[in-house]
Design an enzyme around this catalytic site. Structure first.
Site, PDB file in Angstrom:
ATOM      1  CG  ASP A  42      60.745  50.312   4.782  1.00 25.93           C
ATOM      2  OD1 ASP A  42      61.488  51.305   4.872  1.00 25.93           O
ATOM      3  OD2 ASP A  42      61.088  49.155   5.099  1.00 25.93           O
TER       4      ASP A  42
ATOM      5  CG  ASP B  59      56.462  49.807  -0.767  1.00 31.09           C
ATOM      6  OD1 ASP B  59      57.452  49.816  -1.532  1.00 31.09           O
ATOM      7  OD2 ASP B  59      56.139  48.825  -0.066  1.00 31.09           O
TER       8      ASP B  59
ATOM      9  CD  GLU C  97      60.640  31.728  -1.370  1.00 32.78           C
ATOM     10  OE1 GLU C  97      61.767  32.133  -1.119  1.00 32.78           O
ATOM     11  OE2 GLU C  97      60.385  30.923  -2.287  1.00 32.78           O
TER      12      GLU C  97
ATOM     13  CE  LYS D 194      59.838  41.588  -0.398  1.00 32.09           C
ATOM     14  NZ  LYS D 194      60.513  42.484   0.529  1.00 32.09           N
TER      15      LYS D 194
ATOM     16  CG  ASP E 154      61.941  43.810   6.568  1.00 32.51           C
ATOM     17  OD1 ASP E 154      62.443  44.227   5.511  1.00 32.51           O
ATOM     18  OD2 ASP E 154      61.283  44.517   7.335  1.00 32.51           O
TER      19      ASP E 154
ATOM     20  CD  GLU F 264      66.109  39.687   1.835  1.00 38.84           C
ATOM     21  OE1 GLU F 264      66.285  39.353   0.646  1.00 38.84           O
ATOM     22  OE2 GLU F 264      65.696  40.808   2.169  1.00 38.84           O
TER      23      GLU F 264
ATOM     24  CE1 TYR G 224      65.896  35.897  -3.670  1.00 32.53           C
ATOM     25  CE2 TYR G 224      66.121  36.459  -1.355  1.00 32.53           C
ATOM     26  CZ  TYR G 224      66.259  36.803  -2.688  1.00 32.53           C
ATOM     27  OH  TYR G 224      66.730  38.033  -3.033  1.00 32.53           O
TER      28      TYR G 224
ATOM     29  CE  LYS H  83      56.787  44.958   0.877  1.00 34.82           C
ATOM     30  NZ  LYS H  83      57.045  46.215   0.487  1.00 34.82           N
TER      31      LYS H  83
ATOM     32  CB  CYS I  86      51.035  63.550  41.239  1.00 38.99           C
ATOM     33  SG  CYS I  86      49.612  62.706  40.558  1.00 38.99           S
TER      34      CYS I  86
ATOM     35  CB  CYS J 187      46.974  64.124  43.856  1.00 31.97           C
ATOM     36  SG  CYS J 187      48.549  63.282  44.141  1.00 31.97           S
TER      37      CYS J 187
ATOM     38  CB  CYS K 244      51.829  59.877  42.052  1.00 28.77           C
ATOM     39  SG  CYS K 244      50.717  60.562  43.286  1.00 28.77           S
TER      40      CYS K 244
ATOM     41  CB  CYS L 230      46.846  60.204  43.961  1.00 30.60           C
ATOM     42  SG  CYS L 230      46.904  60.493  42.185  1.00 30.60           S
TER      43      CYS L 230
HETATM   44  O1  D41 Z   1      62.638  36.669   1.420  1.00 30.03           O
HETATM   45  C1  D41 Z   1      62.873  37.514   0.552  1.00 30.03           C
HETATM   46  N1  D41 Z   1      63.131  38.764   0.914  1.00 30.03           N
HETATM   47  C2  D41 Z   1      62.838  37.176  -0.904  1.00 30.03           C
HETATM   48  C3  D41 Z   1      63.294  38.105  -1.828  1.00 30.03           C
HETATM   49  C4  D41 Z   1      62.359  35.931  -1.359  1.00 30.03           C
HETATM   50  N2  D41 Z   1      61.912  35.002  -0.480  1.00 30.03           N
HETATM   51  N3  D41 Z   1      62.336  35.653  -2.668  1.00 30.03           N
HETATM   52  C5  D41 Z   1      62.778  36.549  -3.594  1.00 30.03           C
HETATM   53  N4  D41 Z   1      62.750  36.218  -4.905  1.00 30.03           N
HETATM   54  C6  D41 Z   1      63.156  37.070  -5.823  1.00 30.03           C
HETATM   55  C7  D41 Z   1      63.101  36.670  -7.265  1.00 30.03           C
HETATM   56  C8  D41 Z   1      61.741  36.164  -7.606  1.00 30.03           C
HETATM   57  C9  D41 Z   1      63.420  37.838  -8.166  1.00 30.03           C
HETATM   58  C10 D41 Z   1      64.087  35.588  -7.495  1.00 30.03           C
HETATM   59  C11 D41 Z   1      63.276  37.816  -3.199  1.00 30.03           C
HETATM   60  C12 D41 Z   1      63.738  38.681  -4.229  1.00 30.03           C
HETATM   61  N5  D41 Z   1      63.660  38.282  -5.518  1.00 30.03           N
HETATM   62  C13 D41 Z   1      64.280  40.007  -3.987  1.00 30.03           C
HETATM   63  N6  D41 Z   1      64.835  40.449  -2.884  1.00 30.03           N
HETATM   64  C14 D41 Z   1      65.215  41.722  -3.072  1.00 30.03           C
HETATM   65  C15 D41 Z   1      64.892  42.079  -4.319  1.00 30.03           C
HETATM   66  C16 D41 Z   1      64.312  41.017  -4.905  1.00 30.03           C
END
Ligand code: D41
Length: 678
Positions: free
Chosen positions: A40, A44, A121, A123, A125, A181, A233, A321, A415, A418, A433, A439
């Site tokens: 990922d 990115d 909050e 994020k 995954d 999510e 969210y 991130k 081994c 030894c 071993c 050894c």
């Molecule tokens: O927890 C998350 N992955 C998360 C994703 C979150 N806590 N808040 C999010 N808020 C938004 C907006 C601000 C656009 C309402 C998001 C995402 N978007 C998001 N997840 C995937 C694409 C965008």
């Protein structure tokens, strides 16, 4: 970020085309085929590079660019759903400067210098989804897809316990689209993979892949069997009234029956955001689920509306991130290390890669079974994961198209140090071993263990020095440590007269020890510090332990048949008895006591906690004294704590003890208390 109108260079045009091609390819591998070939983080980086090019030369930004949409067209197996309102994506921040720039962009746009209120909050995954409720009833569930349209997964989301089928509570809008999510908590992921392994199925690489795979099931009974959670969210399309801040909207969602993050917090300004980020990053590993960063949102809905969005992302939100915990790299080779008990551990030698905040060039492959499970070969591209302070692991192998350059990993039959045969005991996965102390690798490890802090505590005798001593032929058995001449010591690399003197003094000092330490130092299999202490306490004298049969040994606290067997066998080996004798002759001594029943010890049943600095004795010493009297010594204070010994600098533990009205002693009182038992 203002767009430039300058003409792109030929180089920029070419790079833009190349990045577009790569991103489109990897998008397909990831979203459509569930077979990512790059991490990922790598994705990115490519994405950000393209975005930067397009920001510099706006003519390069075309509507079909990967930056203008995210994700792939939906899989054909599910019906396609056009979202009522597009599901926006999130811009990323990778460091504090990016965050400061984000805050400044907003202030500039609002033409205001006032401190902004942000809602923070984690994020998650997982997989972003949209849930549509009409008159409070769940009507449709869809994946985010490319943001404009996704897949209809109503049947599957209906099986997820944390998604309400019917909203409960007051003032529910007539139509409400909830966004959130769906993810798989770590514990559920581990269990799922364990079950998969037992059935000989391919495990999932990580919880996010597992969540995605679980949602994509055509048979919703399979989805139902997977431990999925949805955290709300945001809201999308609404017919009805909602509060005017993001945090209040989430409170409403909670009341209506959704899970919202328990970590949700409103903070002041970018400073507040950075504090929140640092604190949650510390706790990242301890959370029950994977998160890959923090999402910050302007809390005021009117301000959000005023700010609006650019192309695919709102101006009022950003994802800061965390450093990636998984990266891909090449497996250059495998070495086999021999541990203290002979266990052979395959260690992967990797093309160095920056992951989890450090450069990693080695990872453990655990054992033979793990190599088979992964199906990994030398030359493969592998996914390396480093989470927290855990040893880096290889979690997956990227299927290779070119197999001619791959080399199978051969687990050694002998081994590597030894040449004794490698054996795997029935019912065990670990190959060992069989050379024992012939050894050199096992001998080195045994000596390192003997000298270590919790064992004989020989100050200054670290792993490196032990290796040097053994390599130079100065130490063949443990007892030789005590007879190495000073001039030979001083002649070793990085040693001199002074350091040789210090080491000899430390060796001398270590001779006055205790039976629990000595027993632990011998490195008997399965005999850790606690077992050594229980054995010493129960038998009082070393000879009593040496002569005990397995029945007698099992009368000791926490000693079962396996441990009893290892202890008994250890003292049946002549070379071990000889080693003990040699050590005693070298001057190692301890106080022998009369055997005691643990139940007779004065502090049995009490839990003590030590905190702050003690001035007249080391923390370890205080701990040993308490344990010798039968007390347990714990690391944290609870209502069950009997007493807290608090030295200067005691902090939260002392505060907690006071709050719970637990006994507290200062060092002077503690010394006096111990004196009463001497
Ligand atoms: O927890 C998350 N992955 C998360 C994703 C979150 N806590 N808040 C999010 N808020 C938004 C907006 C601000 C656009 C309402 C998001 C995402 N978007 C998001 N997840 C995937 C694409 C965008």
């Amino acid at each position: 970020m203002s767009d430039s109108i300058s003409q792109p260079t030929a180089q920029a045009v070419a790079r833009c085309a190349e990045l577009t091609k790569q991103l489109n390819y990897h998008n397909k591998q990831y979203y459509l085929l569930d077979q990512p070939e790059i991490s990922d983080a790598e994705y990115d980086r490519l994405f950000q590079e393209l975005k930067k090019l397009e920001d510099t030369y706006s003519s390069l930004r075309v509507s079909s660019s990967p930056t203008q949409r995210v994700g792939e067209a939906p899989l054909s197996a599910f019906e396609s759903v056009v979202h009522e309102m597009p599901m926006l994506s999130l811009d990323n921040a990778f460091n504090e400067d990016d965050m400061v720039a984000f805050d400044k962009r907003i202030k500039d746009r609002l033409k205001s210098d006032e401190t902004l209120e942000y809602s923070c909050e984690p994020k998650f995954d997982g997989i972003a989804v949209s849930l549509l409720y009409r008159m409070g009833t769940l009507e449709r569930g869809a994946t985010r897809g490319d943001g404009a349209s996704g897949e209809n997964i109503t049947q599957n989301v209906r099986t997820i316990g944390s998604i309400p089928l019917q909203l409960a509570g007051e003032e529910i809008p007539a139509v409400l689209e909830v966004r959130g999510e769906i993810f798989m908590p770590k514990a559920g992921f581990e269990k799922l993979n364990k079950r998969a392994a037992e059935k000989g199925e391919k495990p999932f690489v990580n919880p996010r892949n597992a969540a995605a795979g679980s949602l994509r099931q055509l048979d919703s009974a399979i989805t139902a069997s997977r431990p999925l959670v949805m955290c709300a969210y945001n809201v999308g399309y609404v017919e009805g009234e909602l509060p005017k801040t993001h945090s209040q909207i989430l409170s409403c969602l909670k009341e209506w029956g959704f899970i919202v993050s328990e970590e949700l917090k409103v903070v002041a300004g970018v400073e507040g955001c950075l504090d929140y980020y640092r604190q949650l990053e510390q706790r990242r590993g301890a959370l029950a689920y994977d998160i890959d960063g923090i999402v910050f949102k302007i809390n005021s809905i009117p301000l959000q509306q005023q700010l609006g969005f650019v192309s695919r992302a709102p101006r009022w939100a950003i994802a800061h991130k965390f450093p990636a915990q998984e990266e891909m790299t090449t497996l250059n080779g495998v070495e086999f290390q021999v541990g203290r008990t002979g266990a052979i551990t395959p260690v992967a030698r990797l093309q160095p890669v920056f992951v989890g905040g450090v450069t990693v060039s080695n990872a453990t492959l655990h054992n033979r079974d793990e190599i088979e499970r992964l199906g990994v070969c030398v030359g493969d591209t592998v996914v390396v994961r480093r989470a927290g302070d855990v040893i880096p692991q290889i979690v997956a192998v990227v299927p290779s198209k070119i197999t001619s350059s791959l080399k199978a990993i051969e687990f050694p039959q002998h081994c590597p140090v030894c040449s004794s045969p490698v054996e795997t005991a029935p019912g065990e996965v670990v190959a060992r071993c069989s050379g024992g102390l012939i050894c050199e690798a096992q001998r080195k490890e045994a000596i390192k263990h003997f000298a270590s802090r919790q064992a004989m505590d020989v100050d200054g005798l670290g792993d490196k020095l032990v290796e040097q001593l053994v390599d130079a032929g100065l130490v063949k058995q443990i007892a030789d440590l005590f007879t190495v001449p000073k001039d030979k010591l001083a002649a070793l690399e990085r040693m001199a007269e002074k350091s040789a003197d210090n080491l000899l003094a430390a060796l001398n000092k270590s001779k006055n020890t205790t039976l629990p330490r000595f027993l632990f130092a011998l490195g008997i299999r399965e005999v850790g510090q606690a077992t050594a202490r229980n054995l010493a306490q129960h038998f009082g004298k070393l000879d009593n332990i040496i002569h005990a049969d397995t029945d007698a040994l099992q009368l000791v606290d926490d000693v079962g048949p396996v441990v009893a067997h290892f202890v008994y066998e250890f003292f049946r080996q002549n070379e071990n008895l000889q080693a003990v004798d040699d050590l005693k002759k070298a001057g190692i001594n301890w106080e022998e006591k009369e055997p005691v029943e643990v139940a007779e010890l004065p502090l049995v049943g009490q839990t003590w906690v030590l905190t702050g600095t003690l001035e007249t004795m080391a923390r370890d010493e205080a701990k040993e004294k308490l344990q010798a009297l039968g007390a347990k010594v714990a690391g944290s204070v609870s209502a069950k704590t009997y007493c807290v010994v608090a030295g200067p600098g005691a902090g939260s533990k002392l505060a907690k003890a006071e709050k719970l009205e637990v006994n507290v002693m200062d060092e002077a009182a503690f010394v006096q208390f111990l004196g009463a038992f001497e």
